[in-house]
Design a protein around this motif. Structure first.
Motif, PDB file in Angstrom:
ATOM      1  N   PHE A  56     -13.540   9.082   8.465  1.00  0.00           N
ATOM      2  CA  PHE A  56     -11.800   8.808   9.470  1.00  0.00           C
ATOM      3  C   PHE A  56     -10.413   8.966   8.519  1.00  0.00           C
ATOM      4  O   PHE A  56      -9.510   9.597   8.261  1.00  0.00           O
ATOM      5  CB  PHE A  56     -11.332   7.908  10.420  1.00  0.00           C
ATOM      6  N   ARG A  57     -10.624   8.021   7.571  1.00  0.00           N
ATOM      7  CA  ARG A  57      -9.869   7.908   6.795  1.00  0.00           C
ATOM      8  C   ARG A  57      -9.469   9.032   5.262  1.00  0.00           C
ATOM      9  O   ARG A  57      -8.856   9.119   4.823  1.00  0.00           O
ATOM     10  CB  ARG A  57     -10.347   6.862   5.662  1.00  0.00           C
ATOM     11  N   ALA A  58     -10.800   9.784   5.082  1.00  0.00           N
ATOM     12  CA  ALA A  58     -10.734  10.273   4.105  1.00  0.00           C
ATOM     13  C   ALA A  58     -10.230  11.533   4.934  1.00  0.00           C
ATOM     14  O   ALA A  58      -9.794  12.513   4.424  1.00  0.00           O
ATOM     15  CB  ALA A  58     -12.166  11.109   3.543  1.00  0.00           C
ATOM     16  N   LYS A  59     -10.455  12.585   6.073  1.00  0.00           N
ATOM     17  CA  LYS A  59      -9.744  13.308   6.551  1.00  0.00           C
ATOM     18  C   LYS A  59      -8.377  12.978   7.518  1.00  0.00           C
ATOM     19  O   LYS A  59      -7.679  13.989   6.612  1.00  0.00           O
ATOM     20  CB  LYS A  59     -10.853  13.438   7.820  1.00  0.00           C
ATOM     21  N   TYR A  60      -7.854  11.869   7.451  1.00  0.00           N
ATOM     22  CA  TYR A  60      -6.420  11.507   7.949  1.00  0.00           C
ATOM     23  C   TYR A  60      -5.210  11.089   6.825  1.00  0.00           C
ATOM     24  O   TYR A  60      -4.638  10.882   7.181  1.00  0.00           O
ATOM     25  CB  TYR A  60      -6.622  11.132   9.431  1.00  0.00           C
ATOM     26  N   VAL A  61      -6.111  10.597   5.838  1.00  0.00           N
ATOM     27  CA  VAL A  61      -5.390  10.214   4.892  1.00  0.00           C
ATOM     28  C   VAL A  61      -4.182  11.082   4.601  1.00  0.00           C
ATOM     29  O   VAL A  61      -4.216  11.648   3.830  1.00  0.00           O
ATOM     30  CB  VAL A  61      -5.555   9.143   3.717  1.00  0.00           C
ATOM     31  N   ASP A  62      -2.600  10.651   4.203  1.00  0.00           N
ATOM     32  CA  ASP A  62      -1.746  11.083   3.258  1.00  0.00           C
ATOM     33  C   ASP A  62      -1.586  12.247   4.993  1.00  0.00           C
ATOM     34  O   ASP A  62      -1.007  13.745   3.964  1.00  0.00           O
ATOM     35  CB  ASP A  62      -2.174  11.786   1.905  1.00  0.00           C
ATOM     36  N   LYS A  63      -2.047  12.801   5.978  1.00  0.00           N
ATOM     37  CA  LYS A  63      -1.413  13.638   6.191  1.00  0.00           C
ATOM     38  C   LYS A  63      -0.581  13.092   7.217  1.00  0.00           C
ATOM     39  O   LYS A  63      -0.623  14.572   8.592  1.00  0.00           O
ATOM     40  CB  LYS A  63      -3.303  14.228   7.401  1.00  0.00           C
ATOM     41  N   GLY A  64       0.416  12.568   7.415  1.00  0.00           N
ATOM     42  CA  GLY A  64       1.762  12.286   8.558  1.00  0.00           C
ATOM     43  C   GLY A  64       2.546  13.491   8.145  1.00  0.00           C
ATOM     44  O   GLY A  64       2.826  13.902   6.975  1.00  0.00           O
ATOM     45  N   PRO A  65       3.362  13.605   8.936  1.00  0.00           N
ATOM     46  CA  PRO A  65       4.380  14.682   8.992  1.00  0.00           C
ATOM     47  C   PRO A  65       5.290  13.882   7.543  1.00  0.00           C
ATOM     48  O   PRO A  65       6.260  15.566   6.886  1.00  0.00           O
ATOM     49  CB  PRO A  65       5.407  14.893  10.130  1.00  0.00           C
TER      50      PRO A  65
END
Length: 237
Positions: free
Chosen positions: A224-233
């Protein structure tokens, strides 16, 4: 550009300006607290001693404290890298690409989040700081929701979680990831009465797990961390 688009762009610029000002004020407050720790040189018989006076100062909310010196824990190396596969093996509930609930800055508490744990929505203008938080020192939900907008990953554990499991999350946090330890992550006790024992949260995404905090659950959190880190708007370093 239409008047509606111009108005939307103006609101966006205003939010960014308010956010930058709030973060500047928070940084100044932290610097002042450090300066408040005054070292007083004391002349003593036969030499010079030093007395350290702890300083006070303003309060811009809880700051990470390293999990209050949790014991060191050893966790197994990652085996499952696929998020869906890991979540299924761990019996976790994976929710991805949830509808955004907005990103307005508000004062006071927010009671209208549609998911638990929240993954987006109105939040305090000051984001919680990256790091590990001990039980009782966790940031308010309005502050940690703001960090999601900045692309952070939040590892949360339910009240009553054992110190040994907290130490495992600390070990996960301190793994080498993206070239450093603790990169764009927070670990703290959940304060929204989530229906899970453990959860990892990102902007409009979460995975909630019943436990135990075994290798499958840890692999789920890694994926989950690898997929979604730094993916905020609004990615903020």
């Amino acid at each position: 550009m239409s008047s509606r688009q111009e108005e939307k762009e103006a609101r966006r610029r205003e939010r960014q300006a308010q956010q930058a000002e709030a973060e500047k004020a928070a940084a100044n407050a932290r610097r002042m607290r450090l300066v408040g720790g005054v070292v007083v040189a004391v002349l003593a018989v036969g030499g010079i001693g030093a007395a350290v006076v702890a300083g006070g100062g303003g309060d811009d909310g809880p700051a990470p404290d390293g999990g209050s010196d949790l014991p060191k824990a050893s966790i197994p190396a990652q085996r499952i890298t696929d998020l869906e596969e890991a979540a299924k093996a761990a019996g976790c509930e994976l929710k991805e690409q949830l509808p955004s609930e907005g990103n307005d800055h508000v004062e006071g508490q927010v009671t209208s989040y549609k998911t638990n744990p929240p993954t987006s929505g109105p939040h305090n203008i000051t984001p919680a700081q990256d790091g590990e938080y001990s039980v009782g020192n966790e940031p308010e939900k309005e502050n940690w929701v703001h960090t999601l907008e900045h692309g952070r990953i939040l590892f949360q554990f339910a009240p009553g979680t054992s110190t040994s499991d907290q130490a495992k999350l600390s070990a996960l946090f301190n793994e080498d990831f993206s070239g450093s330890n603790g990169y764009h992550q927070l670990v703290f006790q959940n304060n929204t009465e989530m229906p899970f024992k453990f959860a990892a949260v990102a902007w409009t995404n979460y995975v909630g797990c019943p436990g135990p905090l075994n290798s499958e659950t840890l692999d789920t959190f890694r994926a989950f961390r690898a997929k979604y880190v730094d993916k905020g708007p609004e990615l903020v370093p």
